[in-house]
Design an enzyme around this catalytic site. Structure first.
Site, short mmCIF file in Angstrom:
data_model
loop_
_atom_site.label_atom_id
_atom_site.label_comp_id
_atom_site.label_asym_id
_atom_site.label_seq_id
_atom_site.Cartn_x
_atom_site.Cartn_y
_atom_site.Cartn_z
N TRP A 81 62.88 72.17 32.98
CA TRP A 81 61.58 71.74 33.70
C TRP A 81 61.47 70.33 32.87
CZ3 TRP A 81 62.17 73.97 37.93
CH2 TRP A 81 62.23 75.17 37.81
N ASP A 82 61.65 70.23 31.57
CA ASP A 82 61.38 69.03 30.93
C ASP A 82 62.26 67.88 31.69
OD1 ASP A 82 59.38 69.64 29.23
OD2 ASP A 82 60.85 70.23 27.40
N VAL A 83 63.45 68.28 31.58
CA VAL A 83 64.54 67.25 32.33
C VAL A 83 64.23 66.93 33.65
CG1 VAL A 83 67.08 67.09 33.21
CG2 VAL A 83 66.56 68.41 30.88
N GLY A 117 61.12 64.50 33.47
CA GLY A 117 61.56 62.98 33.08
C GLY A 117 62.04 62.31 34.38
#
Lengths: 394, 394
Positions: A168-170, A173
């Site tokens: 989810w961070d990827v 971003g």
């Protein structure tokens, strides 16, 4: 591999990042790879991610340096009016390509879109939030609240399995980088700024909705079970060879499946089962429904052969397959050492290693950045001084 | 929630998608959410993903309709010269915002960048490949070859655990959307087209390099072990309550950790352990190194309390936490039903449900698209006829 910086798609853009951890720094790195000039602002002593594991034996963060490649670095006392003014000036400085802020530090009045837009009316701000209500959240909590850990992992394991990749961070971003680029396109055509908010939990919910994970219980009233290492909705699973090698196999099309049946010499058995079950293995649904029987039919072929023999035989087929590998093996292999995606990087505080560029190649060219500044220089920088090499900001 | 289409950042762009499965359709959907006009081209009878699970009881693909929302649909005989010409004309039609192709069908001469750029010199093409050498690959094979399945899953499970979310497909689709938007920005400034290639395996390798997974063995000569549900590099893990509820807890900062110690009433025990071990639990590394001891100290508090009591107590703290939920529970809860990210969608072939829009909100507004065309109309369309409502193409 030489790059003329001005030919890159985002050449001329100047982006300020007040950020930490994964999503926001990955946004800045990606924009830098595409040609933007990115400045990361840190508080005195560095942000909370400055020493994050993994580190080298000497204590330099591999994580921080990886995510902050190619960025200028400014350290400012973000609690003082003077430090805040320095950052505001950096964001709102005149110039066509400037006036862009990316941050995961929402809720600070002095860094808000309203405040900045009074200093530069066409400012573009992208605020990454943990949760849409403003409360903090991180990949691992967002993922827990969503349902993926319940369908991950071996079927015999009753429980939840977190993902290792902060997916989810990827995604967040990359959405943030897309938001910046889209907002810049609108500004270049209309002169309008944008205030973009991007909550990590909404990133996860949106993807889960689009891919059907949330729609399935909404429409069908039921959610799917864990499928272990089987691919949902078609035929795919992993097999172990005689000497302990392990392969992931996917038969996504009838041709893949015919080749898998052929290479494993199971034509008669598969045809007999297909007939007895009234199934049609050219259909995804039928391969998926009867996957355990199919796996039982295919397994002996793998179990009785060496890894080398399996690899050689599969290479002659259309079957989608890869041998499972660990990171160390991947890092030492052709995928890294003989891949134009990777180039030597001399990283202060770390040394020289092969670092990846942007995975999208433009006209055959991968875009790379220079190294990150040494995090030690960020830790030690006095307020309002550059830790990097971009000249003084005050 | 009313949207004036022309105010969206990518208004005026016209994108043709010759695509299937996840990455390429997600690219088109995301661009459509941002205001572009997207046309998906399918072969006669539909592409291989037309009926992909999950489906409704009547057999309509929830997967296909979710990924193709808001797109026009054109069906053409892609094996005939006439069908190929129709698609070429669609991509290269004059007009400022046109001349953009996204496809995962690489290697077709008639659809290649070289061929299309002879028809329109400023064409932007984004080719999504499975593997950089042109061989096919899918999320599940790419992931197997990279190392994540070996560090996922319960520590007592000797093996590999595939992720359930096709995270590389998602990242690839978002990189593709970013490539289109960046290439368009360059074209709008210089008049130059772009030929972008984006291999799924390079997407995964680039992210794994940037996040340190590949750099760690390169620099330190060692790769990390599986950590089960523990968060690598800091303190975070899952706990079970007296009535079987399960929470993910993360203490990313000293404040989070102090609050976790306080709420669990373990101050004296944690302080004694910290002293005896010579550790400093304000440091990420020390919390991570001694995580099993810490988890053993915290577990009784969770085990002896009801889920409701745990939830209430944690809500008073700064500790990052979420209760694990399944998709059905999420879909029926506030995260979907009381979230402006979701809006009612009347989807032909499916019915009405709450569908997510773009997770990035521009000036407070989430962007939504209309529904997908009914996949039944794609299956049944004769060649060179629209299945959707965009008028005839030939």
């Amino acid at each position: 591999m030489t790059t003329t910086p001005d030919s890159r798609p985002l050449a001329g853009l100047r982006i300020v990042e007040v950020s930490s951890f994964v999503a926001s720094p990955l946004c800045g790195l990606t924009l830098a790879q595409l040609g933007a000039e990115v400045t990361r602002v840190d508080p005195i002593g560095g942000a909370a991610d400055i020493g994050r594991l993994p580190t080298t034996a000497e204590g330099t963060s591999i994580y921080w340096t990886g995510l902050n490649k190619g960025k200028r670095s400014v350290v400012a006392d973000l609690r003082s009016a003077e430090g805040q003014r320095i950052v505001q000036d950096l964001v709102t400085a005149p110039g066509e390509g400037g006036g862009i802020l990316v941050t995961n530090q929402a809720g600070r009045e002095w860094l808000s879109h309203d405040t900045l837009s009074q200093l530069r009316s066409d400012v573009v701000t992208v605020e990454i939030l943990g949760r849409r209500d403003g409360r903090p959240g991180v990949d691992y909590t967002v993922n827990a609240a969503l349902g993926f850990p319940q369908i991950t992992g071996p079927r015999e394991h009753a429980g939840v399995v977190n993902h290792a990749l902060p997916a989810w961070d990827v995604a967040c971003g990359l959405y943030a980088a897309l938001a910046v680029t889209s907002a810049v396109r609108r500004r270049e055509r209309t002169g309008l700024g944008s205030h973009v908010t991007l909550p990590l939990d909404d990133v996860a919910l949106s993807i889960a909705s689009t891919l059907g994970y949330l729609t399935e219980p909404q429409v069908n009233g039921a959610e799917r079970d864990a499928t272990g290492n089987d691919v949902y909705g078609t035929y795919g699973t992993d097999f172990v060879t005689a000497d302990g090698g392990r392969f992931m196999i996917v038969a996504l099309t009838p041709r893949h499946f015919r080749d898998l049946v052929s290479v494993t010499g199971t034509h008669d058995a598969v045809a007999a089962v297909e007939k007895a079950l009234g199934a049609d293995f050219a259909r995804d649904e039928d391969r998926y429904r009867h996957r355990e029987i199919l796996t039982a039919l295919f397994s002996p072929w793998f179990r009785e052969r060496s890894t080398d023999d399996v690899r050689t035989a599969l290479a002659e087929t259309a079957v989608l397959h890869e041998q499972y590998r660990g990171f160390a093996e991947v890092a030492a292999g052709d995928a890294v050492t003989a891949n134009p995606l990777f180039a030597q990087l001399d990283q202060p505080g770390i040394g020289t290693y092969l670092a990846a560029g942007l995975p999208a190649a433009f006209d055959g060219e991968h875009y790379f950045t220079g190294p990150a500044v040494d995090p030690a220089s960020v830790r030690q920088a006095p307020a309002a001084q550059n830790a990097g090499e971009s000249g003084s900001v005050s």
